[in-house]
Each structure stands twice: as structure tokens, then as C-alpha cells.
Write an enzyme that holds these catalytic residues in place. Sequence first.
Site, PDB file in Angstrom:
ATOM      1  N   GLN A 114      62.780   6.805  78.214  1.00 38.82           N
ATOM      2  CA  GLN A 114      63.376   7.318  77.138  1.00 38.82           C
ATOM      3  C   GLN A 114      64.860   6.765  77.047  1.00 38.82           C
ATOM      4  OE1 GLN A 114      63.434  11.708  77.465  1.00 38.82           O
ATOM      5  NE2 GLN A 114      61.033  11.771  76.989  1.00 38.82           N
TER       6      GLN A 114
ATOM      7  N   GLY B 197      69.991 -26.258  58.309  1.00 37.16           N
ATOM      8  CA  GLY B 197      68.606 -25.891  58.127  1.00 37.16           C
ATOM      9  C   GLY B 197      67.882 -26.281  56.530  1.00 37.16           C
TER      10      GLY B 197
ATOM     11  N   SER C  56      82.472 -24.577  65.837  1.00 40.72           N
ATOM     12  CA  SER C  56      83.241 -23.471  65.581  1.00 40.72           C
ATOM     13  C   SER C  56      84.680 -24.258  65.020  1.00 40.72           C
ATOM     14  CB  SER C  56      83.442 -22.618  66.855  1.00 40.72           C
ATOM     15  OG  SER C  56      82.443 -22.467  67.746  1.00 40.72           O
TER      16      SER C  56
ATOM     17  N   PHE D  62      72.628 -26.817  53.648  1.00 35.58           N
ATOM     18  CA  PHE D  62      74.406 -26.430  53.741  1.00 35.58           C
ATOM     19  C   PHE D  62      74.907 -26.960  55.308  1.00 35.58           C
ATOM     20  CE2 PHE D  62      77.520 -23.779  55.082  1.00 35.58           C
ATOM     21  CZ  PHE D  62      78.404 -23.713  53.948  1.00 35.58           C
TER      22      PHE D  62
ATOM     23  N   GLU E 221      76.504 -18.653  61.883  1.00 32.46           N
ATOM     24  CA  GLU E 221      77.752 -18.056  61.234  1.00 32.46           C
ATOM     25  C   GLU E 221      78.802 -17.562  62.205  1.00 32.46           C
ATOM     26  OE1 GLU E 221      77.144 -17.974  57.938  1.00 32.46           O
ATOM     27  OE2 GLU E 221      75.226 -18.806  57.589  1.00 32.46           O
TER      28      GLU E 221
ATOM     29  N   LEU F 217      77.520 -28.174  57.425  1.00 32.61           N
ATOM     30  CA  LEU F 217      78.942 -27.864  57.877  1.00 32.61           C
ATOM     31  C   LEU F 217      79.056 -28.445  59.276  1.00 32.61           C
ATOM     32  CD1 LEU F 217      81.862 -26.734  57.715  1.00 32.61           C
ATOM     33  CD2 LEU F 217      80.939 -24.320  58.329  1.00 32.61           C
ATOM     34  N   THR F 218      78.121 -28.030  60.284  1.00 27.11           N
ATOM     35  CA  THR F 218      78.506 -28.388  61.802  1.00 27.11           C
ATOM     36  C   THR F 218      78.109 -29.824  61.920  1.00 27.11           C
ATOM     37  OG1 THR F 218      77.528 -26.010  61.904  1.00 27.11           O
ATOM     38  CG2 THR F 218      77.295 -27.679  63.869  1.00 27.11           C
TER      39      THR F 218
ATOM     40  N   GLU G 237      80.000 -18.058  66.247  1.00 34.62           N
ATOM     41  CA  GLU G 237      79.689 -17.383  67.634  1.00 34.62           C
ATOM     42  C   GLU G 237      80.306 -16.269  67.804  1.00 34.62           C
ATOM     43  OE1 GLU G 237      79.112 -17.275  71.578  1.00 34.62           O
ATOM     44  OE2 GLU G 237      81.055 -17.348  70.639  1.00 34.62           O
TER      45      GLU G 237
ATOM     46  N   ARG H 223      50.478   4.514  75.773  1.00 35.73           N
ATOM     47  CA  ARG H 223      50.290   4.182  77.211  1.00 35.73           C
ATOM     48  C   ARG H 223      50.389   5.348  77.980  1.00 35.73           C
ATOM     49  NH1 ARG H 223      48.029   0.026  80.099  1.00 35.73           N
ATOM     50  NH2 ARG H 223      49.143  -0.547  82.025  1.00 35.73           N
TER      51      ARG H 223
END
Lengths: 697, 697
Positions: B356, B201, B168, B159, B454, B161-162, B456, B335
Site C-alpha cells: 500500500q 522530433g 539548455s 522544431f 522542454e 532548437l537544440t 532539463e 495477485r
Amino acid sequence: MAEQKQKVTDEQLKQYLPDLPSGPLDIYRKQASFDWRRMKLAYDNLNTLKLKNDIWKFMESNPLFKHTEATRVLDDERHITTKRMYTYYNEKFLGFEKIIEDPQAFQAESEALFMFDSSFAVKVSLTFRMFSNAIQGNGQSHHYHLLEAAEKAKIGGCFALTEVSHGSNAKGMRTTATYLPEKRQFVMHSPDFEAAKFWVGSLGKCATHAIVYAMLVSKGKNHGLHTFVVPIRDPTTLKPYPGVIVGDIGEKIGLNGVDNGFVMFNNYHLPKEAALDKLGGVDDNGDYKTPFRDPSKRFGAALGILSGGRVHITAISTYYLQKAIVIAIRYSAVRKQFGPENAAEETPVLEYQQQQIRLFPYLAAVYAMKIFSVWLSTVHINMTIKNLSGSSDNSAAALGMELHALSSAVKPLFGWTSRDGIQNCREACGGHGYLKASAIGDLRNDNDANCTYEGENSLLLQQTSNWLLNVWARRDKLSPEDSPLGSLNFLQDADALLKEKCPWTTTEEFMEPKNLIHTYKWLTAYMLKSTAETVHKLRSQGKDNFTAKNESQALQAVTLSVVYGENYVLNHFYKTALEQEDVNCRQALLNLVSLYGAFLLEKHLGTLYIGGYLWGAAGAGLRAALLAGCARLRGDALALVDSLAPPDFCLKSILGAADGQAYKHIQSSVMTYPGAMSRPEWWRDVVYWESYAPSKL
Amino acid sequence: MAEQKQKVTDEQLKQYLPDLPSGPLDIYRKQASFDWRRMKLAYDNLNTLKLKNDIWKFMESNPLFKHTEATRVLDDERHITTKRMYTYYNEKFLGFEKIIEDPQAFQAESEALFMFDSSFAVKVSLTFRMFSNAIQGNGQSHHYHLLEAAEKAKIGGCFALTEVSHGSNAKGMRTTATYLPEKRQFVMHSPDFEAAKFWVGSLGKCATHAIVYAMLVSKGKNHGLHTFVVPIRDPTTLKPYPGVIVGDIGEKIGLNGVDNGFVMFNNYHLPKEAALDKLGGVDDNGDYKTPFRDPSKRFGAALGILSGGRVHITAISTYYLQKAIVIAIRYSAVRKQFGPENAAEETPVLEYQQQQIRLFPYLAAVYAMKIFSVWLSTVHINMTIKNLSGSSDNSAAALGMELHALSSAVKPLFGWTSRDGIQNCREACGGHGYLKASAIGDLRNDNDANCTYEGENSLLLQQTSNWLLNVWARRDKLSPEDSPLGSLNFLQDADALLKEKCPWTTTEEFMEPKNLIHTYKWLTAYMLKSTAETVHKLRSQGKDNFTAKNESQALQAVTLSVVYGENYVLNHFYKTALEQEDVNCRQALLNLVSLYGAFLLEKHLGTLYIGGYLWGAAGAGLRAALLAGCARLRGDALALVDSLAPPDFCLKSILGAADGQAYKHIQSSVMTYPGAMSRPEWWRDVVYWESYAPSKL
Ligand SMILES: Cc1cc2nc3c(=O)[nH]c(=O)nc-3n(C[C@H](O)[C@H](O)[C@H](O)COP(=O)(O)OP(=O)(O)OC[C@H]3O[C@@H](n4cnc5c(N)ncnc54)[C@H](O)[C@@H]3O)c2cc1C
Ligand SMILES: Cc1cc2nc3c(=O)[nH]c(=O)nc-3n(C[C@H](O)[C@H](O)[C@H](O)COP(=O)(O)OP(=O)(O)OC[C@H]3O[C@@H](n4cnc5c(N)ncnc54)[C@H](O)[C@@H]3O)c2cc1C
């Protein structure tokens, strides 16, 4: 030094700080209200500038210090880091005498090294400093031959305190050194893997000797933790000695050039001389002797030697953020995205308010941190020199205590500021910030360790708050001698102060450094008072000290220590800004003080209201000051990072180079990455995938 | 589904959730107030439990899915990820029909994959889902043969696009596709490297086809961004076609099993059919046709296809934090460090308040996130199915809009929550957390991408705030149809609400979920109102829309969107908790709702005061509620993470294994790390360092 500063000429500065390449960044550079070279004098001097320049020139000319695109496998990374260490060390840029002459040089050397590579810098420091410091601090004259051997790099040291199951709680260590008077020997033993020394930097592959902390047992009695200098590997073969099981702990999140290791001792015999027993130990018969009356004092003094590490980390955190902010701001100045409708060009993202608020407060912080950490290092070195030369007087104890409290607050504060700032830098660079070659990821991973080693951040803060709570109890009896560094000044007139209400409401009022500093004074006093009250309340409910301390940590004691650190750093920043000779630099720094102060205070808005200092909508004024402070920085931002930036070959970032040609560097990096343009060897496993995953379709 | 839940028996649950190994964690497990298996039903059902179990069983039995200690070199990492992808895909665990039957199954599969390895999961999703989705959404029937080929894994998609200089701002893309009517062809061209498609990717090494976004030019006119399906490599040889320059972008901060790539087109000719022109394109003559009257709508619809990615990321962020919190809490339970004076044993660090507060709010958050993201995914799939089947009605537009706004707020919110939570987990594990084998570092590095791709994060939040500001302007005319998901409920009686002052002051009052939720309603309405006022003020000062929007982002619009997302997630969490059949699970979840609410609100203390909702010291009550909420969770914490935990072979953490034997796993990991115990090959470079760095001493 102050005198020298006045005399520094532009020509002298240019000698060490050459012109930056002209290009797309010029347009921002021209907007600066001050001279980026002269700004260096806020924390450097000609001597330190020269030293860094010399070191960098040497590295740049040496092929060992050349950058490669692909990450090395672990073993190669260790190998090159080690070779770099010896190659660098061999040049002897900074001897002891030069540090005495100008203590600031120590930090300058460290900066030069960390700016190039953190693993390399850590290795140098572990092998050639920490080991020798421990011997100097704890050893006697018969140990000094080791200093000489280390100095000549004939042996290599490391520092082994932490065990697998005990780190923070050093008193729980289980390695033993049992004295045998008949043999004049110690037997060192690790009962099991949980008692193995672990995390020891430089032990994984290289070290020949270790400073080992072990329980000294003699005549059936455990005398507590003592230090020993223990041969680990034969310096002529690097083979471990029998009785020593030593290995590497493998990959870490960062700092992978450093070979952290572990070691177990299997009834390993050591001559009595292995004990570093200046502060306490057994005589030949096995009877315990110590110059301290109170043995807990001995333990404190022995651990005190570690405070140098904490001081160093305030500087190390600063280096990482320094690099990250240079990268993010330079890139933001050339990255253009969106813009007003019908504009001829898109807008540099540096212009956007949201981008500014993610970066500029950290730019201000880095100046505060830089100025503070250079100063702290100098204080620490001067103190150490005094101690070593035996010329320390009564005031030394108070100074040591205050330095301990202050560094225990500021080390966590800086580690966390860098953590958050670096992350903002990463995100502010958008997609390209996620490239390894942007260099921000490694900075984050390396800085991460700063939050843990030399004292886990949250636990260190307990050291500070415990001290402050003690101080609070006797606040009526305090004198200036209790606080040679002035970190307790916030207690002056605390009772009157705590009755005040904030007189400021406007943006301008909240931008004024003096007002911010006054507010911080209130905040620090308030946090101390309210934490003391919480502890008191818990105690009066019948809780024991351990429980009361524990239940007043979160949102109270921890915040108290952070605020105490922030208060000091902010004050110190302001003072230093005012001292600047150059009027333009002074004003630019004062703007940074204002932004840093507003940024810090804004995080404590809730407390300022709860404590009754702020009321109504006054907090909105503080927030407006934060935004206005960011906006005001726009024109100076680039020159401010130019002044912080190391040479490009150190920064190693395709986004942050001084020429502003981010896209060209992306292209060249991508195109030279090994195998980037070739079909993978394993292309058949794509095309013929059914050969290994038989089709069920 | 609801019906099915009621009928679930313990035996059924045990079938997929076997007993956990007994050991040092038992003591905490016994303290739980609820059944950890039954807790799963808050977001799973028998079908999803079975699916995950089947997938994990398959992986566990396959040697390809075995873990190795040492990080692979980049090329090997890509290789094994690719082989895992095909091997897994070949099993066809989840077909389209099964998703229709139970839309929750989609998320369950994704969870199973991400729990094992994120690069692997991303590759599966890119190669087999995103490409096909784009063709389904933008293509026509003559493209469907590609769907079949992709389904059979004969081709592999990606895919694109960039571009290098535009991400952006998609409208700024510069890749062109110029139509040649005489040849019925498009010529695709990248003017320069800055216009190269980048970050894509699966393009680096594997993809044979790309969905490319390019400016469609015909008859000299630029019709804006359109999608094309473009052959990149020959599927039988994996060699790039002439006219295509394709390569790998190299190492990233994380996700290194994914081969992100770049591509440049050099007057590359494509048949007209390459255009995915369902929503608009040229006819044979080159005349532009679109079913949309308003061409900006076409662009919106084309980008709308991306919203699924955003929805998926809310889930992905959750997975990472889920794993990290399991590791940190299990390790904190075993621990032990320090303890009361004279205690027989040290105290597990889980008992400390400061530990906690660093972990428990994120434990609460992860439950909120999990429940929300499962639900959101189901909503999105149902919507997509409706759209594909053409059965969507008028309400679909409003739903689409609200989903866009909501997911644009929650994707950043979750990305950031995981970022901060994972970091806390890392630090809370002390030194050992810094070991690569703790697995927390990789989670942080992988999650980092969620803040950027997807959309920024900061920019996505603008989408939400823009929508909310529009809504605010017409708030008198809103009807329930405007907000099918109910995310605008906070606007009910907003004017009256905003006049309220907080009636609560005590810890107990601030622990009550209803009160926290009411406070959130006030906060959301207040943020919207005050942001609208800021924009209005800036406009009335004569600033244009672009500037006014820009100058109201930081501390206003950005916070508004975050608060709007938090408000929805908190309400949804509360609703789901109340719906639980099992009374013990319900109560445990309500405790989490309370803690999550207090944790979120505490961050907005300043705003609550500035806006006049809180006054006096009421904020102290909220802080006390946060601490009390943490303390209350102590006994349940371990069972809560047991319920979230994937099998050990997925968690791959030496600190977080279900048996609680952290030290044994550390030992075994360290001892099996390749070369850990051997002398380095390069030992001579330590001993004979003077051979390459001649001594000057
Ligand atoms: C990169 C690296 C290099 C190192 N190099 C060396 C070296 O060269 N030599 C060496 O000896 N050591 C070294 N160390 C070890 C390091 O000094 C310890 O890891 C560090 O001091 C933290 O201790 P710990 O691991 O025991 O943390 P722990 O004490 O186990 O911390 C775990 C968690 O428990 C919490 N906790 C513990 N006690 C309390 C309490 N009382 N109250 C509240 N919370 C508590 C902590 O805050 C933390 O969140 C190194 C570590 C790293 C990461
Ligand atoms: C791991 C990974 C995988 C990817 N995979 C793909 C893929 O498969 N296919 C693909 O096409 N792309 C992919 N991308 C690219 C990704 O979609 C973009 O990087 C992302 O959309 C961010 O855009 P950018 O890089 O242009 O950020 P930029 O817009 O350059 O952001 C830089 C900074 O500028 C700020 N900024 C920009 N505009 C404004 C404004 N108007 N106001 C305020 N601030 C502003 C941002 O907030 C940010 O802080 C991937 C990226 C990553 C990291």
C-alpha cells in the site's frame, strides 16, 4: 593477498592497466590526488587484474563480441548471446581450482562478463553454475554424471522454482511429483497454466535439463517442495520430450539475450533417480526419509542453496552503477554549458553544485558497494568450500544465518541504490543521455530485475528484520559467536547508546567518518528498538503475529533492514579505507567514506530527530557536510571513475569513452546507424497519405 | 461548465463509460464508497468524455491501431506511427473552434492519444501543432500559406532548437543565418557537427520543413537567436534539398516511434521570407528592426512560445503514471501471495501495508496531478487565445510570468513523481511486472524523456527559484495583481507564520487537510527565506552572482521550487475536492488530499525540524498519518483506478485489464508471441557448439 598488495609495482599495474588516451579529460585527470591504477588495489589484486585483462583481450579479438549499433530482434539477440556463451566457456578462464586458490577470482570473472554484456553474463552463470550448484547441493553420487555432462557442455541446465501464480511464496507451489513404487518412477504434473514453471532463465530456447521444484507426493501424502532434475529437451536435437510443453515467455524489460521460459508437465514420467534427494526423499517403497529431524529444516537447507544468488546480485547491481557513473562523470567533464558572464569558455557541467549532488554521492556509494561485494563474495565462497569439504564446524550455522540476514538486506539496498544512481546518471547526461547509444537506458533496464529476482526486495527485507527482531529479544544473551561477521556490533551498549544525544553540530564534525559511524550505530539500534516496540504494541492490541508483522513493515521493519545493511556497508568501507597502504588512496577513500555516510544519514534525518538524537538545527550541519563532501570530490572524481572503468568496448557508450571525445562518438554512431541517412522505404506513405486515409477536407 | 456538471445524469455517464466486466475484481469494486463514473467529473465533463470515447471508438475499429506482441524493428515502428498519425489526423476530431468552445477538450484529445501510444501522440503534436504554433507566434501574414499547407498535411513541420553541443544554453547556439542584401537572401550555415541541429522530433524521416533557431548575422553583426522556417525535404519526393544534410539520430531509450533527427546546413540559401520576423529581423537593406526596445525582451518573447510545451508535459507525465497505477493496483488486487496461517486462501497483495505504501500515495498523487494539469492546460489555452485575439491587457504580463514560474516548477515535479511512481508500480508487480507485456517498462522509458525535454528538470527549477527570489526581495510591495493564479499566497503574513511552531502531534491532526496545507504554507515560506539567506550570505562573502546562485542550488533553491510547486498543487487539489457536488466523491477526494499532503510533507521532515516548525516526536504523528491514510484507501483503491483507466486496448497490459484475469492474459500473450513454442532456427549452434568453438577439453 595482503602481502602481495604491498609488493605490487607500478610496472605490474601498467601491464594490465594501460595508459588512457590523452584528450579533453586530461585537465581533470591531472587534478587527482592519487594514482588511479593503485586505487584498484582497494578491491582487486594482481591475479584478478590479470584475469579480467585476459578475458577482455580474448573478447576484443573475437568478432562475435563486436558491438552493433542497432538493437537486434529478439531471436537474433538470443542467438548471439548463446554463441558468445559457448565461445567464452570453451576458453575455461577460471576453473574450480583457481577459485580455491584465490576466491576473489570468482567475482573478477563475473565483473569481466557483466562489464561486457549482462545477458551474456547471466546465461553463463545460469547454464554453467546454478544448475551444477543445485546438483552438488541436493544430489547424490549417482547424479554426478550430470555434473560432468554439464561441465562438458553436452547438456544445458536451468533452474525452475517460480510458477505463474507463485513466486515469493514458494510453499504455495502446485507442481507435483507423485511417486509410483511399482514403477520406481515419479509422475510430474502441472495441474494448470497457473502452475506452469515460469520465468526460468535459459529454458525458453536452450535448456536440455531443468532443476524443478515440485511437491513430492507419496502414498497419498504431500511431503512438501523437493528438487528434481528433469530432462526437457533431447540434447541431440533440442526437441522437447513428449509430456513436456515448453516455450519462451517473450520480451522482457531488459536482459533480452536471456531466453526465459515456461514449462508444463503433463503426467510426465521420470525415473526415481530424478529426485535430488540428499536432504530428503522417498525410498523405493515410497516411504519418506530425511536426515533432518525437523522437516522445516530440510526446506530451509534446500532454499539455502539460493543464497549464493543473492550474494551475486550485490555484485551485479554494483557493476551496473559502476558503468553508469563512469559514463555520467566523464561526460559531465566534457559537456560544457553556461558559465560566468563574459567568460571565454563555458563551464563543464561537472562544476555545478546541482550536478555534483546528483552524481558524487553515487560515486562514493559505488566504491562502498564494490569493496563490500568483493568481500561478501569471498566470504560466501569460503563458506561454501568449507561446507563442501565437510570441514564446517559449529560456527558455520551462525555464519550461515548472519550471511543470510546480511545478504537479504544488502541485496535490496544495492539494487535500489543502483536503480536511483543510474537514473540520476541518465538525467545528468541531459538529452544525449536519452540516446540508446549512451548505454544508460539498458543499464537501468537490466538492473531493474535485480530488485525482483532472487527475492523481491521488500520481501527479502522481511527476512532480515525477522532475524533482527529475534536477536533483539535475546540481546542480553548475545555473544560474539552469534555474529561472526560483526553485523550485530551495533547492539553493544545499545541501552546507553540510545540515551545519547548528538554532540555534533558543525560541518566539519559531520564530515568526520568516525562521527558518522557513531551516528549510524545509534540509528540502527534505534530502528531495531522502535520496530520491536511497534510489533509488541500491535500484539498487545490482540493482533496475531501475521497481522502485527504486516502492520509494522512500512517505515519500520523495512527501514530497519535497510539501515542495518547500510550500517554494515559503511563500517566495512571505513575499515577497508583505513587499511590501505597507499596514503593518497587512503585519504581519497576516507573522503568517499565521509560523503557516503553523510549521504545515507541525510535520508534518515527525520528519524534522527523523531528519535531524539538530533535536536535544534543540527541537521543543517549534516546537510552542509553532504554539500562540502561533494565539493571536495571535484578534483578526484575523474580519476575515481577511470579506476572503475572497464575498457571502452565493454562500456559501449558514446558519452563515456576514455578519450572524452563524446561529440565525435555521437557523430560516428549516428552516421553508421543503419538507414540513418536514407529516405525511408515507406516515403510514399508520407507523401501520398491520402491514398490510405482518404481526405475529408 | 460548472452548471453542466450538475445536470449530468447516470445515463449520460454510462453512455461513454460502459460497465466493466465482472470477475475477480468485483469483490474490491463493491467496497467503493463512491461511484467511479461520477468521480470522472472531478476533471472531465460530458464533452470531454464524449470526445475521448469517439476517438477510442475510431481507433478500436481501425486495423492500423491493433496491438502486436513483438516489438517492431525501428523502421517499422516509425512507419506505423506515421500512418497512424495521418489516419487519425484525417478524422479531424478536434478543430480550433471546438477548443475555443471548451478549452478542456484540448487536454482530453491529448489524453486519448497518449493513452493509446505516446510516440503516436508526440508525432501528432509535433507535426500538426508545434510547427504551426511557432509560425503563428513568430511569423507574419506572408507566412500564413504555410499554416494552410500544414493544416492540409501537404507539408510536415518540426522544431529545431537544440544543437549537438548546446541545448539548455540556447544563447550558445552556433548555427548562423547571414543576410545578403544584394540577393535578399539568408545563408544558413552549420560550422561543424557540434552545431548540427539535433534531437529534432519528426526530422529524422518525415519533416519537409523545420523551424530553425539560428544566429541572425547582418552587416557583420550578430543579432542573436532568431527563428526561420526552412525547407528541408521536397514534399513531393521526401528527398532532402542540396545544401541540407539530414538524418536520423537512431534509437532512443523510449519514444521510438518518433523519428528524431539532425540537420546540418552547408551555406544553404533561403529567401528573406524564411525569417519569422514578427518580433524582430532585418529589413531589405539588412538593418535590424524590432518592436522591442530592450532586445533581451525579444528573446524572452520568442522563447515564451515554448511554455505551452511545458504545460503539456505536466499532463503527459500524468498520463503515464495514470496508466501505471491502474495496472499495478488492479494486478495487486488479483495477485495473491502468502496469508495468515491456516487461511483457506492466500491474501491479495493489495492488503499488505508495504504494498500500500508503495502504491497509494501515487494514486493520490495522480488525482492531484490530473486535476491540476487539466486546469493548467485550460488556463494556458485561455491565455493564448487572449494573446492571439489581441485582447490581452496589463494583467497578461503578470499572468505570463507566474505561469512560467509555476509550470517550470510543476513540470519537473510531475516528471519526477511519475518517474518514481511508475518505478514503484513496476516493482510492486513482482516478476510479471518485468514482462514487456505488463507495459510498465515502456511507460517508464517514455516518461524518462519528460525529465529532460522542454527544459532539463533541474535547470527549469532555477527559473522558478530565480523568480521567487526576486519576489522575496520585494515582498513588502506585493499586491494580488502580482499573482493572478495565487501561487504567492504563501507569502501572506510570512513573517508571523515563520515564527509559528507546529501545534499538531496526533495522527488525526496530521490527517486533516487544513493542517497539512497550513504546514505547507510554513514550509514554502521557510524554504524561500532560507534560500534567500544562503544567496545573501554567499554574496556577502564576495562571491559573484553566478557563483552564489550555483552554490545555493542543491538542497536549497531546487527544493524551494519543488516545494512551491507542491504547495500550489496541494492547495488546488484541496479546493477542487471541496467543490465537488457529489458528497461521496468529495469525501473520497478529501481522503486523497490528506494522503497526498502527508506523503509530500513526510519527505520534508528534516527541513521541518531544522527550521524549528516540528519538535520532539511530532514527526512520528505525520508518519502515522501517512500510514493511516494508506490504510483508509484500501476499499476505494480499485474504484479510483477504474475511474482513471483507459479502455483495455489502450492500456495494452496483460496485468491491468479491466476483467482482472491477469493469468489468462499472461497465457494468451505468451502463447501468441511469435516463435514462442518453436525450436530456434539456430538450434544447431547449441547442439554443435564445438563446430564454431573447437573444444579444448
Ligand atoms: C528477469 C527475471 C529472471 C528470473 N529468473 C528465474 C529463474 O531462472 N528461475 C526461477 O525459478 N524464477 C526466476 N524468476 C522469478 C523470480 O524469482 C520471482 O519473480 C521473484 O522471486 C518475485 O516473486 P513474485 O514474482 O512471485 O513476486 P510477488 O510475490 O508476486 O510480488 C508482487 C508484490 O507483492 C508483494 N508481496 C508479496 N507477498 C507479500 C507479503 N507477504 N507482504 C508484503 N508484500 C508482499 C511484493 O513485495 C511485490 O510488491 C525470474 C524473474 C525475473 C524478473
Ligand atoms: C526525446 C527527446 C526529444 C527532443 N525533441 C526536441 C525537438 O523536437 N527539438 C529540439 O530542439 N530539441 C529537442 N530535444 C532536446 C531537448 O530539448 C534538450 O535535450 C533539453 O533541453 C536538455 O538540454 P541538454 O541536452 O543541453 O542538457 P544539458 O544542459 O547538457 O544537461 C546536462 C546536465 O548538465 C546540467 N547543467 C547544465 N547547465 C547547468 C547549470 N547552469 N547549472 C547546473 N547544472 C547544469 C543539467 O542539469 C544536466 O544535468 C529533445 C530531447 C529529447 C530527449
